[in-house]
Design an enzyme around this catalytic site. Structure first.
Site, short mmCIF file in Angstrom:
data_model
loop_
_atom_site.label_atom_id
_atom_site.label_comp_id
_atom_site.label_asym_id
_atom_site.label_seq_id
_atom_site.Cartn_x
_atom_site.Cartn_y
_atom_site.Cartn_z
N ASP A 8 42.96 39.15 37.80
CA ASP A 8 44.33 39.36 38.23
C ASP A 8 45.17 39.57 36.97
O ASP A 8 44.64 39.59 35.85
CB ASP A 8 44.81 38.16 39.04
N GLU A 10 48.93 38.40 36.61
CA GLU A 10 50.09 37.52 36.34
C GLU A 10 49.76 36.39 35.37
O GLU A 10 50.63 35.91 34.64
CB GLU A 10 50.64 36.94 37.65
N HIS A 60 44.32 43.26 40.66
CA HIS A 60 45.78 43.14 40.70
C HIS A 60 46.45 44.38 41.26
O HIS A 60 46.16 45.51 40.83
CB HIS A 60 46.33 42.89 39.29
N HIS A 104 47.15 33.16 39.04
CA HIS A 104 48.47 32.53 39.08
C HIS A 104 48.54 31.52 40.22
O HIS A 104 47.70 31.53 41.13
CB HIS A 104 49.56 33.59 39.28
N HIS A 115 53.12 33.43 43.52
CA HIS A 115 53.23 33.99 44.86
C HIS A 115 51.86 33.89 45.50
O HIS A 115 50.89 33.49 44.86
CB HIS A 115 53.69 35.46 44.83
N GLU A 134 45.84 32.19 46.24
CA GLU A 134 44.76 33.09 45.86
C GLU A 134 43.61 32.34 45.19
O GLU A 134 42.44 32.70 45.33
CB GLU A 134 45.32 34.19 44.95
#
Length: 276
Positions: A8, A10, A60, A104, A115, A134
């Protein structure tokens, strides 16, 4: 040894803002290279531990973030979308271990760019009644396949979330969250050295025999918009618990794949950019 890396953005070293991780952001091109370097550190660690096959999934947003020429050539990459399994595309029971890079924290947590999959459109997710984002959803799906997650990198909030979900996973905090769009950063060279060493150490302790998880799971999602929940009720097996919350039961990873369909439906209805 076959290793799977889900990457990912972030939680990548040095990145703190939407402008760092969105394709039209002023610092996105730099962010792409930072992402590649964190992933390459994980690849080096995997190779040092004896990995002979490494698959990286660019997980991502558009899933076309890592420049192919910037990836360590000892790894292969799954790139682009749509992917049936999204952030876990290509993960199979034949993999010996999984590494999560740049992850994240979930929605509602004060972590960098926090998020759950869809900016603020998803308010909460529960897996078997347990709050999840996630990180936990990926871990649970891998566990169902019998693939251990051995390491995760991200900010300190992401690392804490991983440790709370499954205490045996090694973590690397590449930055300390100050707010949702601010962090105290570690020097990139130091963070990547830690990633490489942690992945190598984690893979050296992978158990020889692993058991897959049996049985079904229950997934529930609370949406910001009641219209999303209403439309999702048209999918067989999806039920409502209130006007904005839907749930479904099934075996992982099939439930993970179905959730991907939910997010695509929600995207078509809400059309909201993340982090707004």
């Amino acid at each position: 040894m076959r290793i799977y890396i889900s990457a990912d953005m972030e939680g990548i070293t040095g990145l703190v803002d939407a402008a760092d991780v969105q394709p039209d952001g002023r610092d996105y091109e730099r962010g792409r290279l930072m992402m590649a370097e964190d992933v390459n550190a994980a690849v080096r660690g995997a190779v040092a531990a004896g990995a002979t096959d490494i698959l990286v999934n660019d997980a991502h947003g558009p899933m076309r973030n890592i420049p192919p020429e910037a990836l360590d050539p000892r790894a292969r990459m799954v790139r682009g979308r749509p992917k049936p399994m999204g952030m876990l595309e290509g993960l199979t029971a034949e993999h010996d271990a999984m590494v999560c890079v740049g992850y994240h924290s979930r929605a509602g947590v004060l972590g960098v760019l926090s998020h759950s999959f869809m900016g603020h459109e998803i308010e909460d997710i529960w897996l078997d009644g347990r709050p999840v984002g996630e990180i936990g959803f990926a871990h649970a799906t891998a566990a169902w396949l019998g693939v251990p997650v051995v390491a995760l990198t991200g900010d300190d909030a992401a690392c804490a979330e991983m440790s709370a979900w499954a205490g045996g996973v090694r973590t690397v905090a590449v930055k300390q969250a100050r707010d949702r769009f601010a962090a105290e950063l570690r020097p990139p060279a130091e963070a990547r050295r830690d990633i490489e060493e942690t992945v190598a150490t984690g893979l050296s302790a992978v158990p020889k025999a692993r058991a897959a998880t049996a049985g079904s799971a229950t997934l529930a999602v609370r949406w910001q918009s009641a219209s999303v929940a209403a439309v999702l009720l048209g999918i067989p097996g999806v039920t409502a618990t209130d006007s904005r919350t839907v749930r479904a039961q099934g075996e992982l990873p099939a439930l993970y794949r179905q959730f991907g369909v939910w997010t695509r439906v929600a995207s078509s209805l809400a059309n909201q950019r993340p982090y707004c």
